[in-house]
Write an enzyme that holds these catalytic residues in place. Structure first.
Site, PDB file in Angstrom:
ATOM      1  CG  HIS A   1      72.965 117.490-109.206  1.00  0.00           C
ATOM      2  ND1 HIS A   1      74.310 117.761-109.367  1.00  0.00           N
ATOM      3  CD2 HIS A   1      72.842 116.131-109.195  1.00  0.00           C
ATOM      4  CE1 HIS A   1      74.982 116.623-109.424  1.00  0.00           C
ATOM      5  NE2 HIS A   1      74.119 115.623-109.341  1.00  0.00           N
TER       6      HIS A   1
ATOM      7  CE1 TYR B   1      80.049 111.544-107.678  1.00  0.00           C
ATOM      8  CE2 TYR B   1      81.025 113.707-107.340  1.00  0.00           C
ATOM      9  CZ  TYR B   1      80.212 112.858-108.061  1.00  0.00           C
ATOM     10  OH  TYR B   1      79.543 113.330-109.157  1.00  0.00           O
TER      11      TYR B   1
ATOM     12  CG  HIS C   1      72.666 113.918-112.204  1.00  0.00           C
ATOM     13  ND1 HIS C   1      73.107 113.250-111.079  1.00  0.00           N
ATOM     14  CD2 HIS C   1      71.549 113.249-112.641  1.00  0.00           C
ATOM     15  CE1 HIS C   1      72.293 112.243-110.825  1.00  0.00           C
ATOM     16  NE2 HIS C   1      71.344 112.214-111.760  1.00  0.00           N
ATOM     17  CB  VAL C   2      75.170 113.978-117.420  1.00  0.00           C
ATOM     18  CG1 VAL C   2      75.747 113.122-118.545  1.00  0.00           C
ATOM     19  CG2 VAL C   2      73.683 113.726-117.267  1.00  0.00           C
ATOM     20  CG  HIS C   3      79.941 111.918-114.037  1.00  0.00           C
ATOM     21  ND1 HIS C   3      80.202 110.807-113.271  1.00  0.00           N
ATOM     22  CD2 HIS C   3      79.225 112.746-113.220  1.00  0.00           C
ATOM     23  CE1 HIS C   3      79.685 110.955-112.061  1.00  0.00           C
ATOM     24  NE2 HIS C   3      79.080 112.127-112.022  1.00  0.00           N
TER      25      HIS C   3
ATOM     26  CG  ASP D   1      78.520 116.010-111.179  1.00  0.00           C
ATOM     27  OD1 ASP D   1      77.876 114.992-110.903  1.00  0.00           O
ATOM     28  OD2 ASP D   1      77.973 117.074-111.546  1.00  0.00           O
TER      29      ASP D   1
ATOM     30  CG  ASP E   1      76.756 114.862-107.346  1.00  0.00           C
ATOM     31  OD1 ASP E   1      75.923 114.966-106.429  1.00  0.00           O
ATOM     32  OD2 ASP E   1      76.628 114.084-108.305  1.00  0.00           O
TER      33      ASP E   1
ATOM     34  CG  ASN F   1      73.197 112.113-107.253  1.00  0.00           C
ATOM     35  OD1 ASN F   1      73.565 113.047-107.970  1.00  0.00           O
ATOM     36  ND2 ASN F   1      73.723 110.903-107.333  1.00  0.00           N
TER      37      ASN F   1
ATOM     38  CG  HIS G   1      72.254 110.499-114.460  1.00  0.00           C
ATOM     39  ND1 HIS G   1      71.914 109.664-113.426  1.00  0.00           N
ATOM     40  CD2 HIS G   1      73.586 110.743-114.323  1.00  0.00           C
ATOM     41  CE1 HIS G   1      72.985 109.418-112.692  1.00  0.00           C
ATOM     42  NE2 HIS G   1      74.005 110.043-113.213  1.00  0.00           N
TER      43      HIS G   1
END
Length: 475
Positions: free
Chosen positions: A311, A191, A348-350, A161, A188, A226, A321
């Protein structure tokens, strides 16, 4: 110091047993604003010269690490597709020919995207390479991994990410200082999908130039998230992953995959499997069938370390999420346990989170076993979706902290996994603390195949290396 190590190990193992070692970090960093770097910033600088190659990146090009795929973009005309390379910086005695493509996205027209496969390289060798021609040519280098074998040491970086903010730049710079040799990227990338119309393609270009200072010199092993889907019907763009698949090749055919989004490689002493969270994976789908076969091909006598990249995390105690990975967990968790996967990295999770070895394979709609339980055969689950993008940090964790969750913190950073031999690896999560790299979560990882039944003593040299951290645990 040796006594400290065994005391720390004892405390850790005891606390795992009684469930009292869970940590939710209270650290709060003063982050840079979560806005993308301006287009005129030097991080996005276009190389000088007419039609000079840009956005250079490499990835592994075969199953075992004796090939690389080199990719780059030219903007004015196709130019040369040739790569000159050799083991001497002053004598590039070999060459390989590639090909190019381009595509449109809405009204944006990409540059000419070149891809060149270089095969039959020697293991553990530094190669220099040149792309472009005349005054616009550019020179880079990369190093091949050791020959595939059970005790081949190797250091991986793990990033997810990332995006293209100043937080992203901090992560990238700190990673480059780590000494790791290959990035395992858990999805990711740019962006760019947060933009519209022609700005989408432009921000894919800026990201390619942004990461080039690493990607041109070492392989990044790609998995898609995503933000690579780029499904934008309002622009007439309805083919998923169009930008990603045109720009970032993977060696999927080498592992008998039918799709670039899921594949496997072997590198040094690790077997790395990449799966796609956003492609069909239920029973009898192509990805499900491929993964079932690929797990059978894993030879732990040659590659003791089995690592999976995806991801969406299968275990996640952040409100962001939450439970999104449950369907994939239900499909694949029993396979990961049966095949003794060592660690699964996701994004996925920041935020950052690490699990204990837990599983929920006994759960079904009638069993009543609703909660994960300790399982020494289960993988560790590590979420590293903390690279630093414009969506910001996911700072709200669920309470109370679940039994399976060992450590969690909402900060930006990256991880490294340094494989020492067939039995032990050293892991660090490195927080970007206001511009500084801080080793925040560290442990010695025992191999599930070679180390689970006989906990071999760590040698003196390894102990010295471990204790540069403030604390260390063993798992």
């Amino acid at each position: 110091m040796l006594l400290h190590f065994f005391l720390a190990s004892f405390v850790f193992l005891s606390s795992v047993k009684d469930g009292s070692a869970r940590i939710t970090s209270s650290f709060v960093r003063s982050e840079y604003p979560s806005t993308d770097i301006p287009l005129d910033h030097e991080a996005f600088a276009v190389p000088k010269g007419y039609n000079a190659p840009q956005q250079v990146h490499i990835t592994q090009g075969d199953y075992d690490g004796k090939a690389v795929i080199i990719s780059w973009v030219t903007t004015d005309e196709p130019g040369s597709c040739k790569v000159q390379y050799g083991t001497s910086e002053n004598k590039l005695q070999d060459s390989a020919d590639g090909s190019f493509t381009n595509y449109t996205f809405y009204q944006y027209k990409s540059g000419f995207i070149h891809q060149c496969l270089i095969e039959d390289l020697e293991y553990d060798t530094k190669y220099y390479y040149r792309i472009g021609s005349g005054d616009s040519s550019r020179d880079f280098w990369f190093k091949t991994p050791p020959k595939v074998g059970p005790d081949a040491p190797y250091k991986f970086g793990i990033i997810g990410d990332l995006g293209q903010t100043f937080n992203s730049l901090s992560t990238l710079d700190h990673y480059i200082e780590s000494g790791a040799e290959t990035v395992l990227f858990v999805g990711d990338l740019s962006y760019a999908d947060r933009y519209q119309y022609n700005d989408v393609g432009q921000r894919w270009d800026t990201w390619g130039r942004f990461v080039e200072k690493s990607t041109a010199y070492q392989p990044w092993i790609w998995s898609a998230g995503n933000h690579e889907i780029d499904y934008m019907p309002y622009m007439g763009e309805v083919v998923p992953f169009r930008n990603f698949l045109n720009r970032f090749p993977t060696p999927y055919l080498a592992s008998k995959s039918s799709n670039p989004l899921w594949y496997a490689i072997r590198r040094a002493s690790a077997h790395i499997i990449v799966i796609s969270s956003y492609s069909p994976f239920v029973k009898y789908t192509p990805q499900w069938t491929w993964l079932k076969d690929e797990l059978k091909r894993v030879d732990r006598e040659k590659t003791p370390w089995l690592i999976v990249l995806m991801h969406v995390p299968l275990y996640n105690s952040n409100e962001a999420h939450y439970m999104e990975g449950e369907s994939m967990r239900a499909a694949f968790e029993s396979w990961f346990i049966d095949h003794k996967v060592d660690v699964i990295f996701a994004g996925h999770v920041h935020a950052y989170e690490r699990s204990y070895r837990y599983s929920n394979v006994d759960y079904n709609i009638t069993s009543g076993h609703r909660y994960p339980v300790p399982d020494k055969s289960a993988p560790l689950y590590i979420t590293v979706g903390d690279g630093g993008n414009q969506e910001g940090l996911a700072s709200r964790f669920t309470e109370p902290q679940p039994q399976y969750s060992a450590f969690r913190e909402a900060s930006y950073g990256h991880s490294t996994l340094e494989i020492m031999n067939r039995t032990h690896a050293v892991y660090h999560w490195n927080r970007n603390d206001d511009g500084k790299k801080v080793k925040t979560d560290s442990f010695v990882l025992h191999n599930q195949y070679w180390g689970s039944h006989r906990r071999r003593k760590l040698n003196k040299h390894l102990l010295v290396r471990l204790f540069d951290a403030d604390t260390i645990t063993t798992i």
